[in-house]
Design an enzyme around this catalytic site. Structure first.
Site, mmCIF file in Angstrom:
data_model
loop_
_atom_site.group_PDB
_atom_site.id
_atom_site.type_symbol
_atom_site.label_atom_id
_atom_site.label_comp_id
_atom_site.label_asym_id
_atom_site.label_seq_id
_atom_site.Cartn_x
_atom_site.Cartn_y
_atom_site.Cartn_z
ATOM 1 N N PHE A 61 35.293 42.078 37.691
ATOM 2 C CA PHE A 61 34.754 40.732 37.266
ATOM 3 C C PHE A 61 34.706 39.880 38.552
ATOM 4 C CE2 PHE A 61 36.658 42.456 33.412
ATOM 5 C CZ PHE A 61 35.495 42.254 32.312
ATOM 6 N N TYR B 10 29.623 45.384 40.020
ATOM 7 C CA TYR B 10 28.385 44.779 39.796
ATOM 8 C C TYR B 10 27.479 45.639 40.705
ATOM 9 C CZ TYR B 10 30.723 40.765 37.875
ATOM 10 O OH TYR B 10 31.765 39.860 37.030
ATOM 11 N N ASP C 229 32.380 49.386 35.519
ATOM 12 C CA ASP C 229 31.714 49.745 36.806
ATOM 13 C C ASP C 229 31.547 48.367 37.741
ATOM 14 O OD1 ASP C 229 29.351 49.172 35.599
ATOM 15 O OD2 ASP C 229 28.396 50.684 36.719
ATOM 16 N N HIS D 227 34.251 42.245 24.471
ATOM 17 C CA HIS D 227 34.068 42.086 25.985
ATOM 18 C C HIS D 227 33.511 40.737 26.121
ATOM 19 C CE1 HIS D 227 31.930 42.700 30.024
ATOM 20 N NE2 HIS D 227 32.688 43.726 30.020
#
Length: 228
Positions: A77, A66, A64, A186
């Site tokens: 990202f 920031y 989701d 991740h």
């Protein structure tokens, strides 16, 4: 929420009339009216706006947006120019440097990747300020799964970079043998050392694309401060 106007509209128009989407639309609009939500409404669908379906070469799935001020702008990202580079992106840049020799830039603005054909898609497209995952489960996942399904049906090679367990679960939606699926932990500081570092996904993506007769992706993000 603004609409989608490029070729993604044809692929996703069936979703807009479904009951879940009406509930999602109403819920998100209420959240924007009554509190602080990221990204800005005009940025929600930036991943689709900036990388038309016909131009997608690779997909990087995030979770989701920031949730702090000045960060999210609709690309997974990525952060707006002038914003501190988040820890996960710091690690992405480290791997990119080790893999392809790209210099580490002074910013986290990944629009160039979107322009290069990298769909920077979060599975959830909005978030309440300072509350990570606060819009999980309200319908966005159904919508973005539809986008992944549309990508799966494309009759050309696409690379899917699935980092972390939630993204990795989307592999079950990808059944087209023309595509390449790359999975890794991740890039978060909590997990990057478990196998994200050294995954070499960037060079593997370009090698695959070139083998399929496609041009490689220029992964180098340029500095925004020209004096750097």
């Amino acid at each position: 929420m603004p609409g989608i106007n490029n070729d993604w509209l044809e692929a996703l128009k069936g979703e807009f009339g479904k009951p879940y989407y009406k509930e999602l639309y109403d819920r998100v609009n209420t959240e924007y009216r009554t509190g602080t939500v990221f990204p800005a409404p005009d940025d929600i669908f930036n991943a689709f706006h900036l990388t038309p379906l016909s131009k997608v070469k690779a997909v990087i799935l995030g979770q989701d947006p920031y949730h702090n001020v000045g960060q999210a702008h609709g690309l997974s990202f990525s952060v707006k120019p002038g914003t501190e580079i988040p820890p996960s992106l710091v690690n992405i840049y480290k791997e990119l440097h080790d893999d392809l020799g790209c210099f580490i830039p002074d910013n986290g603005y990944l629009k160039k990747w979107a322009d290069e054909g990298v769909l920077l898609l979060n599975t959830v497209l909005t978030v309440r300020a300072h509350e990570a995952n606060s819009h999980r489960g309200i319908g966005w996942e159904i919508f973005t799964d539809a986008a992944i399904a549309a990508l799966n049906t494309q009759d050309r090679p696409i690379v899917f970079l699935l980092w972390g367990a939630p993204a990795g679960k989307k592999a079950q939606l990808l059944t087209n043998p023309k595509h390449l699926i790359l999975t890794a932990p991740h890039p978060s500081p909590l997990s990057a050392y478990r196998g994200f570092f050294g995954c070499r996904h960037f060079s593997k993506t370009n090698k695959f694309l070139e083998e399929q007769g496609k041009s490689p992706i220029d992964w180098q993000i340029e500095n925004l401060n020209q004096s750097t």
